[in-house]
Design an enzyme around this catalytic site. Structure first.
Site, PDB file in Angstrom:
ATOM      1  N   CYS A 109      21.923 -41.519  23.392  1.00  0.00           N
ATOM      2  CA  CYS A 109      21.622 -40.657  24.538  1.00  0.00           C
ATOM      3  C   CYS A 109      21.898 -39.193  24.211  1.00  0.00           C
ATOM      4  CB  CYS A 109      22.384 -41.126  25.776  1.00  0.00           C
ATOM      5  SG  CYS A 109      21.715 -40.450  27.322  1.00  0.00           S
ATOM      6  N   HIS A 202      20.954 -46.777  26.226  1.00  0.00           N
ATOM      7  CA  HIS A 202      22.357 -47.143  26.031  1.00  0.00           C
ATOM      8  C   HIS A 202      22.469 -48.618  25.616  1.00  0.00           C
ATOM      9  CE1 HIS A 202      24.502 -43.561  27.629  1.00  0.00           C
ATOM     10  NE2 HIS A 202      23.345 -43.364  28.241  1.00  0.00           N
ATOM     11  N   GLU A 204      24.855 -50.109  24.213  1.00  0.00           N
ATOM     12  CA  GLU A 204      26.205 -50.645  24.457  1.00  0.00           C
ATOM     13  C   GLU A 204      26.310 -51.337  25.808  1.00  0.00           C
ATOM     14  OE1 GLU A 204      26.303 -46.648  26.459  1.00  0.00           O
ATOM     15  OE2 GLU A 204      25.382 -47.487  24.657  1.00  0.00           O
TER      16      GLU A 204
END
Length: 225
Positions: A109, A202, A204
């Protein structure tokens, strides 16, 4: 590991160290969990707790506030965040070191935006009206055939999350676009190095999906080279 996350690492999985650069402690948990699931030991680094050298470690650049537009020759848009030049300068120094030494880099990001700006000629679009989706919102991306990203994720299209109002403008020198959304927004960049991948989404927050988990596993594999 973060609360509620099971340790699913295979027995005997080698642990490798990476610097994780960030500002906001409250947003850090998912990054640490995803890295640890891949057998990676995170070393936390902030402007208040910097590190002088990566010393052979990899680098993860995390999300956060907007990059200072002075770094790519623009005036600040009133809709952009106030600059955090202390963070920008630290992370750009670490990124330049990683790239010059061919150390593995995963930029996410805000990290992708710094990754682009750090390469000559790279710029950002400072505001995209209506592009930021609500938490949990997703959209499709198409992955470039033959890219390292396609090698990791597999053939697309793929669905990713979206939490940003800035994106890549002019692509920095030496970078290739490895994913885009249907509306033309650049969703991933990569460099011709051992592992230099930058993502607008993202991953994660999506490690429950095997293809997103493979990003961290591939990163871990590059750390062992």
């Amino acid at each position: 590991m973060g609360a509620g996350v099971l340790d699913r690492r295979p027995a005997g999985f080698a642990v490798r160290r990476v610097v994780v650069a960030y500002r906001n402690e409250s947003k850090l948990g998912p990054y640490l969990d995803a890295l640890q699931l891949a057998g990676i030991e995170p070393v936390r680094v902030t402007p208040a707790n910097p590190i002088m050298s990566l010393k052979g470690m990899g680098l993860v650049l995390t999300g956060g506030t907007d990059i200072d537009p002075a770094l790519y020759g623009q005036a600040l848009d009133a809709r952009a965040d106030p600059p955090d030049r202390e963070r920008d300068d630290l992370e750009q120094r670490l990124l330049q070191e990683a790239l010059s030494l061919d150390l593995p880099v995963l930029a996410i990001c805000r990290g992708m935006q710094l990754f682009n700006v750090t390469h000559a000629g790279g710029t950002l679009v400072q505001h995209m009206e209506g592009h930021r989706l609500q938490k949990g919102g997703t959209h499709q991306i198409d992955v470039q055939i033959g890219s390292r990203l396609e090698e990791i994720l597999g053939k697309g299209p793929h669905v990713v999350n979206s939490r940003h109002h800035q994106t890549v403008g002019a692509v920095g020198e030496g970078l290739i676009i490895s994913a885009q959304s249907p509306d033309g927004v650049i969703e991933a960049l990569e460099g011709d190095l051992r592992f230099a991948i930058a993502l607008q989404w993202h991953p994660e927050d999506m490690v429950e999906f095997p293809e997103q988990r493979r990003l961290f596993e591939a990163f871990a594999g590059a750390l062992g080279v």
